[in-house]
Write a protein that holds these residues in place. Structure first.
Motif, mmCIF file in Angstrom:
data_model
loop_
_atom_site.group_PDB
_atom_site.id
_atom_site.type_symbol
_atom_site.label_atom_id
_atom_site.label_comp_id
_atom_site.label_asym_id
_atom_site.label_seq_id
_atom_site.Cartn_x
_atom_site.Cartn_y
_atom_site.Cartn_z
ATOM 1 N N THR A 62 -36.872 -14.794 -28.673
ATOM 2 C CA THR A 62 -37.623 -13.851 -29.498
ATOM 3 C C THR A 62 -36.888 -13.558 -30.811
ATOM 4 O O THR A 62 -35.698 -13.862 -30.959
ATOM 5 C CB THR A 62 -37.825 -12.530 -28.750
ATOM 6 N N ASN A 63 -37.599 -12.939 -31.728
ATOM 7 C CA ASN A 63 -36.978 -12.507 -32.983
ATOM 8 C C ASN A 63 -35.831 -11.549 -32.710
ATOM 9 O O ASN A 63 -34.795 -11.608 -33.372
ATOM 10 C CB ASN A 63 -38.009 -11.821 -33.887
ATOM 11 N N LYS A 64 -36.012 -10.651 -31.748
ATOM 12 C CA LYS A 64 -34.981 -9.678 -31.393
ATOM 13 C C LYS A 64 -33.697 -10.392 -30.958
ATOM 14 O O LYS A 64 -32.599 -10.008 -31.372
ATOM 15 C CB LYS A 64 -35.503 -8.780 -30.269
ATOM 16 N N VAL A 124 -32.745 -13.514 -31.669
ATOM 17 C CA VAL A 124 -32.162 -14.250 -32.801
ATOM 18 C C VAL A 124 -31.465 -13.301 -33.768
ATOM 19 O O VAL A 124 -30.348 -13.566 -34.222
ATOM 20 C CB VAL A 124 -33.236 -15.081 -33.527
ATOM 21 N N LYS A 125 -32.094 -12.175 -34.059
ATOM 22 C CA LYS A 125 -31.499 -11.210 -34.986
ATOM 23 C C LYS A 125 -30.201 -10.632 -34.423
ATOM 24 O O LYS A 125 -29.238 -10.439 -35.157
ATOM 25 C CB LYS A 125 -32.485 -10.095 -35.309
#
Length: 64
Positions: A23-25, A27-28
């Protein structure tokens, strides 16, 4: 040579492993981990995101 189909079957049949979406979470958060290998950063970020333990020989967490 690694057979990815067989590997997925083994993971699917195991109670000890599961496949999760990247998810973006995740990766960030991986960007905040101080480690040289991107794949290890993603693994550690997934661990933190899901609040699950991870087995490793490296006891040092490298969160910025």
């Amino acid at each position: 040579m690694i057979n990815l189909g067989e590997s997925l079957d083994i993971i699917d049949d195991s109670a000890n492993y599961s496949i999760v979406d990247l998810t973006n979470k995740i990766v960030k958060f991986a960007e905040k981990i101080y480690f040289t290998e991107i794949f290890d950063c993603l693994i550690m970020s997934t661990e933190r995101s899901l609040d699950i333990p991870i087995l490793t020989i490296d006891n040092t967490k490298r969160y910025r």
